[in-house]
Enzyme design. Sequence first.
Site, PDB file in Angstrom:
ATOM      1  N   TRP A  74     -20.688 100.544   4.109  1.00 40.72           N
ATOM      2  CA  TRP A  74     -20.588 100.428   5.568  1.00 40.72           C
ATOM      3  C   TRP A  74     -21.770 101.253   6.071  1.00 40.72           C
ATOM      4  O   TRP A  74     -21.766 102.487   5.971  1.00 40.72           O
ATOM      5  CB  TRP A  74     -19.267 101.011   6.028  1.00 40.72           C
ATOM      6  CG  TRP A  74     -18.971 100.853   7.488  1.00 40.72           C
ATOM      7  CD1 TRP A  74     -18.399  99.773   8.089  1.00 40.72           C
ATOM      8  CD2 TRP A  74     -19.198 101.806   8.528  1.00 40.72           C
ATOM      9  NE1 TRP A  74     -18.259 100.006   9.435  1.00 40.72           N
ATOM     10  CE2 TRP A  74     -18.744 101.244   9.740  1.00 40.72           C
ATOM     11  CE3 TRP A  74     -19.768 103.090   8.569  1.00 40.72           C
ATOM     12  CZ2 TRP A  74     -18.817 101.905  10.957  1.00 40.72           C
ATOM     13  CZ3 TRP A  74     -19.850 103.744   9.778  1.00 40.72           C
ATOM     14  CH2 TRP A  74     -19.373 103.154  10.961  1.00 40.72           C
ATOM     15  N   ASN A 100     -20.622 108.055  -0.877  1.00 39.66           N
ATOM     16  CA  ASN A 100     -19.986 107.940   0.450  1.00 39.66           C
ATOM     17  C   ASN A 100     -20.278 109.216   1.195  1.00 39.66           C
ATOM     18  O   ASN A 100     -20.186 110.290   0.601  1.00 39.66           O
ATOM     19  CB  ASN A 100     -18.460 107.911   0.337  1.00 39.66           C
ATOM     20  CG  ASN A 100     -17.934 106.559  -0.019  1.00 39.66           C
ATOM     21  OD1 ASN A 100     -18.690 105.610  -0.124  1.00 39.66           O
ATOM     22  ND2 ASN A 100     -16.632 106.495  -0.207  1.00 39.66           N
ATOM     23  N   LYS A 487      -6.586  96.642  20.111  1.00 32.60           N
ATOM     24  CA  LYS A 487      -6.274  95.648  19.062  1.00 32.60           C
ATOM     25  C   LYS A 487      -7.069  94.373  19.334  1.00 32.60           C
ATOM     26  O   LYS A 487      -7.674  93.810  18.430  1.00 32.60           O
ATOM     27  CB  LYS A 487      -4.799  95.308  19.092  1.00 32.60           C
ATOM     28  CG  LYS A 487      -3.780  95.690  18.125  1.00 32.60           C
ATOM     29  CD  LYS A 487      -3.913  96.429  16.902  1.00 32.60           C
ATOM     30  CE  LYS A 487      -4.983  97.428  16.721  1.00 32.60           C
ATOM     31  NZ  LYS A 487      -4.619  98.734  16.276  1.00 32.60           N
ATOM     32  N   GLU A 490     -10.973  94.873  18.811  1.00 31.18           N
ATOM     33  CA  GLU A 490     -11.504  95.115  17.469  1.00 31.18           C
ATOM     34  C   GLU A 490     -11.446  93.900  16.573  1.00 31.18           C
ATOM     35  O   GLU A 490     -12.303  93.733  15.718  1.00 31.18           O
ATOM     36  CB  GLU A 490     -10.922  96.366  16.805  1.00 31.18           C
ATOM     37  CG  GLU A 490      -9.477  96.372  16.506  1.00 31.18           C
ATOM     38  CD  GLU A 490      -9.021  97.695  15.872  1.00 31.18           C
ATOM     39  OE1 GLU A 490      -9.819  98.444  15.298  1.00 31.18           O
ATOM     40  OE2 GLU A 490      -7.808  97.967  15.944  1.00 31.18           O
ATOM     41  N   HIS A 506      -7.757 101.307  42.036  1.00 26.90           N
ATOM     42  CA  HIS A 506      -8.906 102.201  42.237  1.00 26.90           C
ATOM     43  C   HIS A 506     -10.177 101.642  41.614  1.00 26.90           C
ATOM     44  O   HIS A 506     -11.143 102.373  41.417  1.00 26.90           O
ATOM     45  CB  HIS A 506      -8.592 103.589  41.671  1.00 26.90           C
ATOM     46  CG  HIS A 506      -7.442 104.244  42.360  1.00 26.90           C
ATOM     47  ND1 HIS A 506      -7.505 104.694  43.660  1.00 26.90           N
ATOM     48  CD2 HIS A 506      -6.172 104.467  41.954  1.00 26.90           C
ATOM     49  CE1 HIS A 506      -6.325 105.199  44.016  1.00 26.90           C
ATOM     50  NE2 HIS A 506      -5.492 105.067  42.989  1.00 26.90           N
TER      51      HIS A 506
HETATM   52  O1  M6R Z   1      -6.948 106.861   9.676  1.00 22.24           O
HETATM   53  P1  M6R Z   1      -6.883 107.298  11.105  1.00 22.24           P
HETATM   54  O2  M6R Z   1      -5.559 107.056  11.723  1.00 22.24           O
HETATM   55  O3  M6R Z   1      -7.331 108.715  11.303  1.00 22.24           O
HETATM   56  O4  M6R Z   1      -7.944 106.377  11.851  1.00 22.24           O
HETATM   57  C1  M6R Z   1      -8.242 106.563  13.214  1.00 22.24           C
HETATM   58  C2  M6R Z   1      -8.990 105.367  13.765  1.00 22.24           C
HETATM   59  O5  M6R Z   1     -10.197 105.199  13.090  1.00 22.24           O
HETATM   60  C3  M6R Z   1      -8.160 104.081  13.648  1.00 22.24           C
HETATM   61  O6  M6R Z   1      -6.924 104.205  14.277  1.00 22.24           O
HETATM   62  C4  M6R Z   1      -8.922 102.895  14.271  1.00 22.24           C
HETATM   63  O7  M6R Z   1      -9.020 103.069  15.655  1.00 22.24           O
HETATM   64  C5  M6R Z   1      -8.255 101.573  13.898  1.00 22.24           C
HETATM   65  N1  M6R Z   1      -9.245 100.594  13.584  1.00 22.24           N
HETATM   66  C6  M6R Z   1      -7.419 101.029  14.987  1.00 22.24           C
HETATM   67  O8  M6R Z   1      -6.863  99.798  14.696  1.00 22.24           O
END
Ligand code: M6R
Length: 610
Positions: A74, A100, A487, A490, A506
Amino acid sequence: MCGIVGYIGKKKAPRLLIEGLKRLEYRGYDSAGISVINKDKIETVKAVGKIHNLEKRLNSINTESSIGIAHTRWATHGEPNETNAHPHMDNDNLVAVAHNGIIENYHILQQELKKEGAEFKSATDSEVLAHLIASYIKKDFPLDEAVRRTMERIEGTYGMVVLCRKYPDKLVAARNGSPLIVGIGENEFIVASDASAIVEHTRQIIYLHDRELIMLNKDEYSIKTIQDIHVQTTIEDIDWDIEMIEKGGFDHFMLKEIFEQPEALHNAMRGRLDEKEMTTHLGGLSSVKDRLRQTKRIIITACGTSWHSALIAEYMFEELAQIPTEVEYASEFRYRNPIITEEDTVICISQSGETADTLAALREAKRKGALTLGICNTVGGTISRETDAGVYLHAGPEIGVASTKAFTCQLMVLSLIALKLARMRNMSHIQGDKIITALKKIPFQVKEIFESDKIIQELAQRFTYAQNFLYLGRGYNFPVALEGALKLKEISYIHAEGYPAAEMKHGPIALISENMPVVVIATKNSIYEKVVSNIEEVKARKGYVIAIATDGDKTIAKKADKVIYIPETLSFLVPILSVIPLQMLSYYIAVLKGRNVDQPRNLAKSVTVE
Ligand code: M6R
């Protein structure tokens, strides 16, 4: 965020590494590569895009080799192309490294290594590791010492696996801030950034800690710290099985995980309800019970979906337990100078338990003396190991990048904590009883919502090509509006915003027209009438209203264009139910748009870099 696998043993490494990469593909998926040792040479193959592109090229390396490393990327430094894909090599192909994390001082090290004749091919920070380790090998340091010296020189985060053709029967892995697990098989070891690449081979694992390295040959291992001190470690068992990380007949992991929610919620509650005392048993908190009782303030920190859970928990803790609660993005918390005292409790919520910003916020809170708690799903993650105490979700592995079951299980666990805190303080036995009765119904109520599948699919069809969506909610449902919008964005790439319904006037009201679908979470609660007024405001401007309403609410059916009903429950538990149709709507829209639901563009499941 990027996935690493390494193998040393008796099996054919390339095939095993490819299978491991496929399990980790959700962590990052813009390019991938494998290196193996073939006699006294390192052979490498890379490909841009998904793992199957790499798989097609596998025959260009020795597929019989029994030692190798692999990586799915990534991108952070340098665009996704074959040169930037891992593993990276030095100029003599002496060393190959899959990494990583981020090497912050790579630029300085590069300049130094260039003076010694190193030529850099990629635009990555990671390549410097290969050149640096190789420079120590050339100075006759053994492989583990070369890696240890490299660790001393680098600043930043890493989980890395290293091959060296001078040591064809050794594999070295090291970590600092980026997770790395070692699976122990019979005369074999598998190193991976998470357990999903390991479970089909062995349940026995070692968690490598920060600033440690492990040296492996097929029969034994030894661990030492960056200070060259030998470490005795414990071997732990993973309690998942392989079915839990497979799609089980569903088209996508996200859909499977949405439909797994009744069971996951059940598991999150299992054995934790104390129906005699009308409170909860949370074994993970028993060691800090007294400090929790005395806590004066709670601060919750998290990112993304976990941050939305935190916002809901803020309302719960204040309403039920009367403890002042604040919520902050972990990325902001870590860089301010937050005022924290020993009387504060800092709760870190993280599905993965590895999110870099949340981990940094946790360390800041610990430094300042707060009691720290972790609410994590992945067992053994860094956040759960570094917090003073915590509660696991037991939601099972969440593979889809878009969080679904982890969110609802976070809310379940936070409700259990809220009940515990409330019963320690001001809440009556009768009120506790009411809550426990409502909690027990939740998994069944989630199942009922799945019956609206057809209506939701029709809505998805109608709005597949919408350009924008607005999500509105108030009180406990405001963070649900944020989560619904997140949701949708993304996985479908449709622009969406979540707002407290009353804030619409507002500013966002200017956006409303007949082309604007507005999802309003309008369940029956103390501010229901006000939300109905907000619906009227949208209708007056010809917006299309999709309402999420409480079963039996006839008024709303006259006001909204479409209604999705959810069962009635206590206000603070409503988000567990009201988010379900929003997850389903996003999923179906994304599928109709032909999106890659489980691996949306530019995202990664676990964000282990800043
Ligand atoms: O593993 P985590 O809960 O710490 O991750 C936090 C965010 O990266 C995660 O919730 C992200 O926003 C998701 N893609 C939401 O669906």
